[in-house]
Design an enzyme around this catalytic site. Structure first.
Site, PDB file in Angstrom:
ATOM      1  N   LYS A 143       1.001  -1.071  -0.022  1.00  0.00           N
ATOM      2  CA  LYS A 143      -0.103   0.071  -0.147  1.00  0.00           C
ATOM      3  C   LYS A 143       1.092   1.230   0.013  1.00  0.00           C
ATOM      4  O   LYS A 143       1.400   1.607   1.019  1.00  0.00           O
ATOM      5  CB  LYS A 143      -0.855  -0.184   1.297  1.00  0.00           C
ATOM      6  CG  LYS A 143      -2.337   0.537   1.323  1.00  0.00           C
ATOM      7  CD  LYS A 143      -2.174   2.070   0.748  1.00  0.00           C
ATOM      8  CE  LYS A 143      -1.592   2.987   1.927  1.00  0.00           C
ATOM      9  NZ  LYS A 143      -1.826   4.611   1.443  1.00  0.00           N
ATOM     10  N   GLU A 152       9.106   2.103  11.285  1.00  0.00           N
ATOM     11  CA  GLU A 152       9.951   3.290  11.423  1.00  0.00           C
ATOM     12  C   GLU A 152       9.243   4.386  11.218  1.00  0.00           C
ATOM     13  O   GLU A 152       8.416   4.647  10.443  1.00  0.00           O
ATOM     14  CB  GLU A 152      10.744   3.121   9.786  1.00  0.00           C
ATOM     15  CG  GLU A 152      11.754   1.924  10.062  1.00  0.00           C
ATOM     16  CD  GLU A 152      12.787   1.936  10.860  1.00  0.00           C
ATOM     17  OE1 GLU A 152      13.146   2.978  11.519  1.00  0.00           O
ATOM     18  OE2 GLU A 152      13.113   0.694  11.279  1.00  0.00           O
ATOM     19  N   CYS A 189      13.892  10.798   6.867  1.00  0.00           N
ATOM     20  CA  CYS A 189      13.757  10.903   8.404  1.00  0.00           C
ATOM     21  C   CYS A 189      15.141  10.798   8.917  1.00  0.00           C
ATOM     22  O   CYS A 189      15.048  11.105  10.134  1.00  0.00           O
ATOM     23  CB  CYS A 189      12.864   9.459   8.724  1.00  0.00           C
ATOM     24  SG  CYS A 189      13.407   8.235   7.824  1.00  0.00           S
ATOM     25  N   GLU A 228       9.197  17.013  14.587  1.00  0.00           N
ATOM     26  CA  GLU A 228       9.911  16.947  13.177  1.00  0.00           C
ATOM     27  C   GLU A 228       9.232  17.844  12.306  1.00  0.00           C
ATOM     28  O   GLU A 228       8.158  17.971  12.206  1.00  0.00           O
ATOM     29  CB  GLU A 228       9.865  15.357  12.720  1.00  0.00           C
ATOM     30  CG  GLU A 228      10.388  14.923  11.715  1.00  0.00           C
ATOM     31  CD  GLU A 228      10.328  13.527  11.369  1.00  0.00           C
ATOM     32  OE1 GLU A 228       9.209  12.904  11.420  1.00  0.00           O
ATOM     33  OE2 GLU A 228      11.426  12.832  10.894  1.00  0.00           O
TER      34      GLU A 228
HETATM   35  P1  ADP Z   1       2.955  10.977   6.454  1.00  0.00           P
HETATM   36  O1  ADP Z   1       2.561  12.029   7.356  1.00  0.00           O
HETATM   37  O2  ADP Z   1       4.360  11.113   5.923  1.00  0.00           O
HETATM   38  O3  ADP Z   1       1.932  11.223   5.152  1.00  0.00           O
HETATM   39  P2  ADP Z   1       1.578   8.906   7.423  1.00  0.00           P
HETATM   40  O4  ADP Z   1       1.946   7.865   8.336  1.00  0.00           O
HETATM   41  O5  ADP Z   1       0.043   9.666   7.218  1.00  0.00           O
HETATM   42  O6  ADP Z   1       2.636   9.764   7.075  1.00  0.00           O
HETATM   43  O7  ADP Z   1       1.630   7.857   6.082  1.00  0.00           O
HETATM   44  C1  ADP Z   1       2.452   6.882   6.032  1.00  0.00           C
HETATM   45  C2  ADP Z   1       1.842   5.633   5.051  1.00  0.00           C
HETATM   46  O8  ADP Z   1       0.587   5.103   6.160  1.00  0.00           O
HETATM   47  C3  ADP Z   1       0.894   6.010   3.690  1.00  0.00           C
HETATM   48  O9  ADP Z   1       0.987   5.059   3.053  1.00  0.00           O
HETATM   49  C4  ADP Z   1      -0.563   6.295   4.456  1.00  0.00           C
HETATM   50  O10 ADP Z   1      -1.313   5.988   3.330  1.00  0.00           O
HETATM   51  C5  ADP Z   1      -0.630   5.157   5.541  1.00  0.00           C
HETATM   52  N1  ADP Z   1      -1.635   5.460   6.365  1.00  0.00           N
HETATM   53  C6  ADP Z   1      -2.178   6.515   7.032  1.00  0.00           C
HETATM   54  N2  ADP Z   1      -3.219   6.435   7.806  1.00  0.00           N
HETATM   55  C7  ADP Z   1      -3.228   5.094   8.145  1.00  0.00           C
HETATM   56  C8  ADP Z   1      -3.811   4.332   8.832  1.00  0.00           C
HETATM   57  N3  ADP Z   1      -5.070   4.876   9.667  1.00  0.00           N
HETATM   58  N4  ADP Z   1      -4.112   2.895   8.639  1.00  0.00           N
HETATM   59  C9  ADP Z   1      -2.985   2.368   8.045  1.00  0.00           C
HETATM   60  N5  ADP Z   1      -2.158   3.263   7.004  1.00  0.00           N
HETATM   61  C10 ADP Z   1      -2.222   4.503   7.119  1.00  0.00           C
END
Ligand code: ADP
Length: 477
Positions: free
Chosen positions: A170, A245, A279, A378
């Site tokens: 994903k 991570e 990061c 961050e």
């Molecule tokens: P950023 O702030 O860098 O976008 P996120 O943690 O929101 O960091 O996103 C990192 C990954 O986690 C992306 O692929 C995002 O779609 C996914 N993601 C965001 N929210 C969820 C969730 N509730 N459950 C699973 N995956 C998620």
């Protein structure tokens, strides 16, 4: 429309979303299918169906598949690197280097598939042998961020496949392009149906559906702290393996005895290359008072000299910020730092280019205090702060004064301080006279404290996450 890949089939969806170039928001790279809950569940079923076959495939089959993927990625490195720069915004040289890295990762794990041995020990009892083997865990979900659109999917997918686990990838919403090319490369290389599945879509929908599926036996995630915590909370009740991570607030210590030219280059690279969107970026530059004035002067001059522009323009050294939300976040942190008493030494402003994009001048803020917001949270952009300290002891204390622990660096010519820092820096990765970012592809990557959870990624240590240990006894008397 670029479709999803589920069970070896390309699947179109009712909805497709545009992939926008942050160097030129008028440039739509392509439209990408958007999976929902049903597609995520179908991908999980396909992976679960493929799991027994892939677990029992020969090391030779797994090696050959990964080697073919490596060769194709390498052959297409310029094309993939260009796409990467167009969708994420890092400059083209960095994009191509990242695509090349992805190829080398697959090459490394092709070899690991052949080296997936175990141990044989004599039992403490007579005539009994104990075999320790490493078995696949089952379907793994890989949830990846936008800042390394090909390297991170590669460094999770390659070990997962090498050790016999089917994958559901994903990718981050902002960068479906590179993940899609990786799926295409795997498909062309003859990956068996269901062994690699790609579901683009929203984290809160597709990611959440993957987390709800008990067939998913392991989740490897790179992204923000709140999402990482959500993944852990959803996974622990299912006894699912988790590898997280998350963020960093990485210190770079510069001591009085440092080589000034090298220290400023190390800071420049660590803080600003890849638009600071790493990061492992050096975001807190901690400088002892004897060199502080000269260091800040020279670093500010070098920062002002960086050429910001479109990622595909060969003259650009720093590309745009990835999107409007990230840009607003960067500007907000700069504003807070100034209001809390920081001194703007370079940047802080938007840069006008011929195309409409998210161009932010690399920003250096001096005279900051360890307690200021800019040194606690961050930013994830081309923004670094300088903290002035008395001596090494104070520098080490400030360096460790953070909930994060990903990467830490020191610039010094003192062996004593370099060695002490290696042992006492609270970080998963330590760099002496080198930028805090830039880990080789064949060694462990990961942090301590609030930055990471679970076994390390990359290199031979990746096996700990993508396998489970079996201990078996044989009586041969
Ligand atoms: P950023 O702030 O860098 O976008 P996120 O943690 O929101 O960091 O996103 C990192 C990954 O986690 C992306 O692929 C995002 O779609 C996914 N993601 C965001 N929210 C969820 C969730 N509730 N459950 C699973 N995956 C998620």
């Amino acid at each position: 429309m670029k479709p999803l890949l589920i069970g070896g089939q390309w699947i179109e969806t009712a909805q497709a979303v545009p992939n926008v170039n942050p160097s030129d928001t008028k440039d739509i790279i392509d439209h990408y299918a958007q999976g929902g809950r049903a597609e995520a569940q179908a991908a999980v079923r396909a992976a679960a169906d493929a799991a027994p076959g892939w677990a029992h495939s020969t090391p030779q089959e797994r090696h050959d598949l990964l080697a073919r993927v490596a060769a194709d990625l390498m052959a297409r490195a310029e094309e993939i690197g260009t796409l990467l720069s167009r969708e994420e915004g890092k400059i083209r040289a960095e994009g191509i280097a990242e695509a090349t890295r992805a190829a080398r990762i697959f090459d490394f794990f092709a070899g690991e598939a052949l080296r997936a041995g175990g141990e044989l020990l004599p039992s403490v009892r007579p005539d009994i042998e104990v075999a320790i083997t490493h078995e696949p865990v089952g379907p793994v979900a890989l949830i990846t961020p936008w800042n390394f659109p090909i390297a991170i999917p590669a460094w999770k997918t390659a070990p997962a496949l090498a050790f016999g686990n089917p994958v559901i990838l994903k990718p981050a919403e902002l960068v479906p392009g590179c993940a899609w090319v990786l799926a295409e490369v795997l498909q062309n290389a003859g990956c068996p149906p269901g062994v690699f599945n790609l579901v683009m879509g929203e984290g809160s929908v597709v990611g959440a559906a993957l987390l709800a599926a008990p067939e998913v036996k392991a989740v490897s995630f790179t992204g923000s702290v709140p999402t990482g915590q959500r993944i852990a909370a959803a996974s622990v009740p299912m006894n699912r393996k988790v590898q997280l991570e998350m963020g960093g607030k990485n210190p770079l210590v510069v001591l009085d005895d440092a080589d000034l030219e090298r220290a400023t280059d190390v800071a420049l690279d660590g803080a600003f290359f890849s638009t600071g969107q790493r990061c492992t970026a050096s975001s807190r530059i901690i400088v002892t008072e004897g060199i502080h004035g000269r260091f800040v002067e020279l670093l500010a001059e070098k920062v002002r000299g960086l050429k910001v522009g479109p990622a595909l323009d060969p003259a650009s050294q720093i590309g745009p910020v990835v999107d409007r939300t990230q840009l607003d976040q960067d500007l907000r942190y700069i504003d807070i730092a100034r209001r809390e008493g920081g001194n703007l030494r370079a940047g802080g402003n938007m840069v006008r280019c011929a195309t409409p994009g998210y161009f932010l001048a690399p920003t250096l803020i001096s005279d900051t205090d360890p307690a200021m917001t800019i040194n606690r949270e961050e930013v994830f952009g081309p923004v670094a702060s300088v903290i002035r300290v008395r001596d090494y002891e104070e520098a080490l204390h400030v360096a460790n004064d953070t909930p994060f622990g990903l990467s830490a660096g020191i610039c010094t010519t003192s062996l004593k301080h370099a060695q002490h820092f290696r042992r006492h820096a609270q970080a998963g990765m330590v760099f002496v006279n080198l930028p805090t970012a830039g880990v080789d592809y064949h060694v462990p990557f990961g942090g301590t404290k609030g930055s990471s959870f679970g076994p390390r990624e990359q290199g031979a240590h990746a096996r700990a996450f993508y396998t489970q240990v079996k201990t078996s006894y044989v009586f041969g008397g």
